[in-house]
Scaffold this motif. Structure first.
Motif, PDB file in Angstrom:
ATOM      1  N   LEU A 210     -24.049 -10.452  -6.028  1.00 22.64           N
ATOM      2  CA  LEU A 210     -24.371 -11.049  -7.330  1.00 22.64           C
ATOM      3  C   LEU A 210     -24.612  -9.935  -8.343  1.00 22.64           C
ATOM      4  CD1 LEU A 210     -26.906 -13.804  -6.202  1.00 22.64           C
ATOM      5  CD2 LEU A 210     -24.561 -14.161  -6.972  1.00 22.64           C
ATOM      6  N   ASN A 211     -23.679  -9.013  -8.457  1.00 24.01           N
ATOM      7  CA  ASN A 211     -23.888  -7.870  -9.342  1.00 24.01           C
ATOM      8  C   ASN A 211     -23.950  -8.302 -10.810  1.00 24.01           C
ATOM      9  OD1 ASN A 211     -21.170  -8.053 -10.373  1.00 24.01           O
ATOM     10  ND2 ASN A 211     -20.490  -7.061  -8.479  1.00 24.01           N
ATOM     11  N   VAL A 212     -24.343  -7.375 -11.645  1.00 23.49           N
ATOM     12  CA  VAL A 212     -24.568  -7.659 -13.059  1.00 23.49           C
ATOM     13  C   VAL A 212     -23.304  -8.191 -13.734  1.00 23.49           C
ATOM     14  CG1 VAL A 212     -25.172  -6.660 -15.290  1.00 23.49           C
ATOM     15  CG2 VAL A 212     -26.433  -5.976 -13.246  1.00 23.49           C
ATOM     16  N   ASP A 213     -22.156  -7.627 -13.378  1.00 27.72           N
ATOM     17  CA  ASP A 213     -20.901  -8.068 -14.006  1.00 27.72           C
ATOM     18  C   ASP A 213     -20.608  -9.534 -13.691  1.00 27.72           C
ATOM     19  OD1 ASP A 213     -20.505  -5.595 -15.103  1.00 27.72           O
ATOM     20  OD2 ASP A 213     -19.330  -4.845 -13.408  1.00 27.72           O
ATOM     21  N   ARG A 214     -20.806  -9.930 -12.441  1.00 27.91           N
ATOM     22  CA  ARG A 214     -20.562 -11.322 -12.062  1.00 27.91           C
ATOM     23  C   ARG A 214     -21.580 -12.246 -12.731  1.00 27.91           C
ATOM     24  NH1 ARG A 214     -18.953 -11.468  -5.602  1.00 27.91           N
ATOM     25  NH2 ARG A 214     -17.069 -10.184  -5.767  1.00 27.91           N
ATOM     26  N   LEU A 215     -22.835 -11.782 -12.760  1.00 34.60           N
ATOM     27  CA  LEU A 215     -23.877 -12.592 -13.388  1.00 34.60           C
ATOM     28  C   LEU A 215     -23.608 -12.739 -14.880  1.00 34.60           C
ATOM     29  CD1 LEU A 215     -26.486 -14.070 -12.708  1.00 34.60           C
ATOM     30  CD2 LEU A 215     -27.747 -11.991 -13.272  1.00 34.60           C
TER      31      LEU A 215
ATOM     32  N   ASN B 131     -31.619  -5.662 -16.331  1.00 36.41           N
ATOM     33  CA  ASN B 131     -31.113  -4.705 -15.354  1.00 36.41           C
ATOM     34  C   ASN B 131     -31.609  -3.295 -15.667  1.00 36.41           C
ATOM     35  OD1 ASN B 131     -29.302  -3.943 -13.117  1.00 36.41           O
ATOM     36  ND2 ASN B 131     -28.154  -2.882 -14.703  1.00 36.41           N
ATOM     37  N   ALA B 132     -31.617  -2.941 -16.948  1.00 40.30           N
ATOM     38  CA  ALA B 132     -32.102  -1.620 -17.359  1.00 40.30           C
ATOM     39  C   ALA B 132     -33.586  -1.475 -17.035  1.00 40.30           C
ATOM     40  CB  ALA B 132     -31.865  -1.423 -18.857  1.00 40.30           C
TER      41      ALA B 132
ATOM     42  N   SER C 244     -29.085  -4.372  -9.184  1.00 40.61           N
ATOM     43  CA  SER C 244     -29.184  -3.188 -10.043  1.00 40.61           C
ATOM     44  C   SER C 244     -28.639  -1.926  -9.372  1.00 40.61           C
ATOM     45  CB  SER C 244     -30.643  -2.950 -10.445  1.00 40.61           C
ATOM     46  OG  SER C 244     -31.418  -2.583  -9.312  1.00 40.61           O
ATOM     47  N   ARG C 245     -28.107  -2.120  -8.132  1.00 35.18           N
ATOM     48  CA  ARG C 245     -27.559  -0.993  -7.377  1.00 35.18           C
ATOM     49  C   ARG C 245     -28.614   0.086  -7.128  1.00 35.18           C
ATOM     50  NH1 ARG C 245     -24.083  -4.374  -7.240  1.00 35.18           N
ATOM     51  NH2 ARG C 245     -21.825  -4.054  -7.115  1.00 35.18           N
ATOM     52  N   MET C 246     -29.841  -0.324  -6.851  1.00 33.11           N
ATOM     53  CA  MET C 246     -30.878   0.648  -6.507  1.00 33.11           C
ATOM     54  C   MET C 246     -30.422   1.444  -5.288  1.00 33.11           C
ATOM     55  SD  MET C 246     -34.864  -0.006  -5.336  1.00 33.11           S
ATOM     56  CE  MET C 246     -35.466  -0.264  -7.015  1.00 33.11           C
ATOM     57  N   HIS C 247     -30.703   2.721  -5.298  1.00 38.16           N
ATOM     58  CA  HIS C 247     -30.323   3.582  -4.172  1.00 38.16           C
ATOM     59  C   HIS C 247     -30.894   3.007  -2.878  1.00 38.16           C
ATOM     60  CE1 HIS C 247     -30.224   7.073  -1.489  1.00 38.16           C
ATOM     61  NE2 HIS C 247     -29.262   7.542  -2.283  1.00 38.16           N
ATOM     62  N   MET C 248     -30.025   2.866  -1.877  1.00 32.97           N
ATOM     63  CA  MET C 248     -30.421   2.216  -0.632  1.00 32.97           C
ATOM     64  C   MET C 248     -31.592   2.929   0.040  1.00 32.97           C
ATOM     65  SD  MET C 248     -29.740  -0.379   1.203  1.00 32.97           S
ATOM     66  CE  MET C 248     -29.548  -1.115   2.820  1.00 32.97           C
ATOM     67  N   GLY C 249     -31.584   4.248   0.014  1.00 29.95           N
ATOM     68  CA  GLY C 249     -32.660   5.012   0.643  1.00 29.95           C
ATOM     69  C   GLY C 249     -34.000   4.747  -0.015  1.00 29.95           C
ATOM     70  N   ILE C 250     -34.012   4.735  -1.359  1.00 32.44           N
ATOM     71  CA  ILE C 250     -35.246   4.470  -2.099  1.00 32.44           C
ATOM     72  C   ILE C 250     -35.711   3.041  -1.852  1.00 32.44           C
ATOM     73  CG2 ILE C 250     -36.235   4.245  -4.417  1.00 32.44           C
ATOM     74  CD1 ILE C 250     -34.413   6.514  -5.301  1.00 32.44           C
ATOM     75  N   PHE C 251     -34.761   2.097  -1.849  1.00 33.50           N
ATOM     76  CA  PHE C 251     -35.093   0.700  -1.582  1.00 33.50           C
ATOM     77  C   PHE C 251     -35.751   0.553  -0.212  1.00 33.50           C
ATOM     78  CE2 PHE C 251     -33.722  -3.229   0.583  1.00 33.50           C
ATOM     79  CZ  PHE C 251     -34.402  -4.155  -0.197  1.00 33.50           C
ATOM     80  N   LEU C 252     -35.166   1.166   0.799  1.00 35.99           N
ATOM     81  CA  LEU C 252     -35.703   1.074   2.153  1.00 35.99           C
ATOM     82  C   LEU C 252     -37.075   1.733   2.263  1.00 35.99           C
ATOM     83  CD1 LEU C 252     -32.533   1.768   4.352  1.00 35.99           C
ATOM     84  CD2 LEU C 252     -33.737  -0.398   4.035  1.00 35.99           C
TER      85      LEU C 252
END
Length: 204
Positions: free
Chosen positions: A75-80, A102-103, A133-141
Motif C-alpha cells: 500500500l505504498n504512497v503512490d498507490r494510496l 508520509n513526510a 513510508s519505506r522506513m529502513h527495515m533495520g531501523i524498523f526492526l
C-alpha cells in the motif's frame, strides 16, 4: 476468546504463545494482555520460564509486525495517492495530504514505532505506515523489537508475580486501553477541527 487463548497456550506451550502473539499483531482484536499475563502465570505452574515466554512472545510480535510492514509496502504512497485521487473528495483528503503525512512519518516515524508498540491496537497497526513510508527495515526492526520487548517483559513479569490473579491485570489493562482510546479520539477530533479551520483560511 480468553478460554480459547488459554487452551491453546496450555496445549502447545511456547509454540502456542508464538502463534497467538504473531496473530495478535496481524489481527489486533486478539488481546495481547491476555496472552502475555497468562503466559507469565504459566511460568508458575509449568516448566515454561519467564525469560523463555518473553523471548518467544517478542519473536512472535516482530514476525507479525514484519507481515504488516510488508502490507504497508504493497500500500505504498503512490498507490494510496491514486485511491485518494479517486475517492478522497468524500473524506476531504487530497494527495497532498498523503505526502505530508508520509513526510511526517519519515521524520518522526522512529519514535512513532517505539512508543506505538506500547499502546494497545496502535502497537500492531503502526507497522503499516512504516512500510508505506519505506522506513529502513533495520531501523524498523530495531525499534519494533525494543518497544515490543518492554511491553512483553512488563506484562509477562506481572503475570508471573500475581500468579492465579493474572485475570485481574487484564481488567486493569482494559481500563488502560479505554483511557488511551479516549485520549486518541480527543486528539483526532482536535486535529480535525484545526485542519478544517486551516484549510478554510487557505481558501479565503
Amino acid at each position: 476468546m480468553e478460554n480459547w487463548i488459554t487452551e491453546i497456550m496450555n496445549t502447545y506451550g511456547y509454540i502456542g504463545i508464538f502463534l497467538l502473539i504473531a496473530l495478535e499483531n496481524i489481527f489486533p482484536p486478539i488481546p495481547s494482555e491476555v496472552i502475555l499475563t497468562f503466559g507469565g502465570f504459566m511460568t508458575t505452574t509449568t516448566n515454561l520460564s519467564v525469560v523463555g515466554v518473553i523471548i518467544v512472545s517478542t519473536i512472535g510480535s516482530v514476525a507479525g509486525a514484519i507481515i504488516l510492514y510488508g502490507i504497508g509496502l504493497l500500500l505504498n504512497v503512490d498507490r494510496l495517492e491514486k485511491i485518494v485521487d479517486k475517492w478522497g473528495h468524500i473524506l476531504r483528503i487530497t494527495s497532498k495530504d498523503i505526502h505530508k503525512a508520509n513526510a511526517w512519518f519519515q521524520r518522526f516515524g522512529v519514535w512513532a514505532i517505539f512508543f506505538g508498540r506500547l499502546v494497545p491496537l496502535i502497537r500492531s497497526l503502526i507497522s503499516i505506515p512504516a512500510g508505506m513510508s519505506r522506513m529502513h527495515m533495520g531501523i524498523f526492526l530495531l525499534f519494533t523489537t525494543i518497544g515490543t520487548l518492554i511491553w512483553n517483559t512488563l506484562l509477562v513479569s506481572v503475570g508471573a508475580v500475581v500468579g492465579a490473579s493474572w485475570s485481574d491485570i487484564v481488567g486493569y489493562m482494559d481500563i488502560y486501553s479505554t483511557v488511551v482510546y479516549l485520549i486518541l479520539a480527543v486528539l483526532i477530533v482536535l486535529f480535525s477541527v484545526f485542519y478544517i479551520k486551516k484549510r478554510r483560511k487557505v481558501r479565503k
